[in-house]
Design an enzyme around this catalytic site. Structure first.
Site, PDB file in Angstrom:
ATOM      1  N   HIS A  89       0.938  -1.178  -0.105  1.00  0.00           N
ATOM      2  CA  HIS A  89       0.038   0.083  -0.108  1.00  0.00           C
ATOM      3  C   HIS A  89       0.890   1.277  -0.114  1.00  0.00           C
ATOM      4  CE1 HIS A  89       0.972  -0.453   4.185  1.00  0.00           C
ATOM      5  NE2 HIS A  89       0.805   0.946   4.393  1.00  0.00           N
ATOM      6  N   ASP A  91       0.630   5.210   1.731  1.00  0.00           N
ATOM      7  CA  ASP A  91       0.124   5.719   2.935  1.00  0.00           C
ATOM      8  C   ASP A  91      -0.949   7.162   2.315  1.00  0.00           C
ATOM      9  OD1 ASP A  91       0.972   4.159   4.603  1.00  0.00           O
ATOM     10  OD2 ASP A  91       2.519   5.423   5.484  1.00  0.00           O
ATOM     11  N   HIS A 146       4.976   0.431  -0.022  1.00  0.00           N
ATOM     12  CA  HIS A 146       5.409  -0.385   0.966  1.00  0.00           C
ATOM     13  C   HIS A 146       4.612  -1.380   1.788  1.00  0.00           C
ATOM     14  CE1 HIS A 146       3.746   3.199   2.877  1.00  0.00           C
ATOM     15  NE2 HIS A 146       3.644   2.235   4.136  1.00  0.00           N
ATOM     16  N   ARG A 156       7.023  -8.319  15.971  1.00  0.00           N
ATOM     17  CA  ARG A 156       7.637  -7.129  15.771  1.00  0.00           C
ATOM     18  C   ARG A 156       6.668  -5.971  16.106  1.00  0.00           C
ATOM     19  NH1 ARG A 156       7.124  -4.264  10.723  1.00  0.00           N
ATOM     20  NH2 ARG A 156       8.510  -2.422  10.661  1.00  0.00           N
TER      21      ARG A 156
END
Ligand SMILES: O=C(O)CCC(=O)C(=O)O
Ligand SMILES: [Fe+2]
Length: 198
Positions: A89, A91, A146, A156
């Site tokens: 996607h 942002d 990204h 994480r």
């Protein structure tokens, strides 16, 4: 203090996240205020670099109802290649200030369509230009595609702070950034990647 901030929480893959205590805490609000200040500094540097008045972008961020924070938790997965961390996607906001831990998993799509991992650096933020800033800058600043992948061993965490101007603001490219090569039409030619997240 909360009334001018929209807080969105998102626990990826699980609802049992140890982040709960952080939400609505003083630490969280302090963090958001610090990110606002950092964001304004970055906007001023970007405006300077583009030959615009220093407050060209930053003056539009008095209203923060569309600015939000998201805490991402990615549990380990026995078959990482079969797990979706956070899909591809870009942002949709203006700037994203991303803090990631030492585990790693963020990847950026290069022009040649190859995914490249972003190595975590201690005490550093990752700054992403979002789709709105790409349009606002008439394509001079690029919104990068990204994703986040998971691994077998370690969970994480990342914290993404998405800066947005008032939601009814009309984003209009400044005349200084429109010329023969960069016609205004380019503004609307944002890459067709899915912005399903954020
Ligand atoms: O967790 C990451 O590294 C990426 C997070 C992200 O891209 C997002 O929250 O929009
Ligand atoms: Fe993102």
């Amino acid at each position: 203090m909360l009334d001018h901030m929209a807080i969105e929480k998102s626990y990826l893959l699980t609802s049992a996240s140890p982040c709960n205590g952080f939400l609505h805490s003083d630490a969280m609000l302090d963090y958001m205020h610090a990110m606002d200040a950092l964001g304004m500094l970055i906007f001023e540097m970007l405006a300077h670099g583009l030959g615009l008045p220093h407050d060209y972008f930053s003056k539009n961020f008095e209203e923060k109802e569309a600015t939000m924070i998201r805490i991402n938790r990615y549990p380990p997965c026995p078959l990482p290649s079969k797990c979706l961390g956070l899909g591809s996607h870009s942002d949709p906001h203006t700037l994203t200030i991303l803090l990631q831990d030492e585990v790693g998993g963020l990847q950026v799509l290069k022009k040649d369509e190859e995914w490249v991992g972003i190595r975590p650096l201690p005490n550093s933020f990752i700054i992403n230009v979002g789709d709105t800033l790409e349009a606002w800058s008439n394509g001079r600043l690029k919104s990068v595609v990204h994703r986040a992948v998971v691994n077998k061993e370690k969970q994480r965490f990342s914290i993404a702070y998405f800066l947005s101007p008032a939601s009814d603001m009309v984003v209009d490219s400044p005349s200084q950034l429109i010329d023969q090569e960069k016609t205004l039409k380019d503004t609307f030619l944002l890459h067709g990647h899915n912005s399903e997240e954020s």
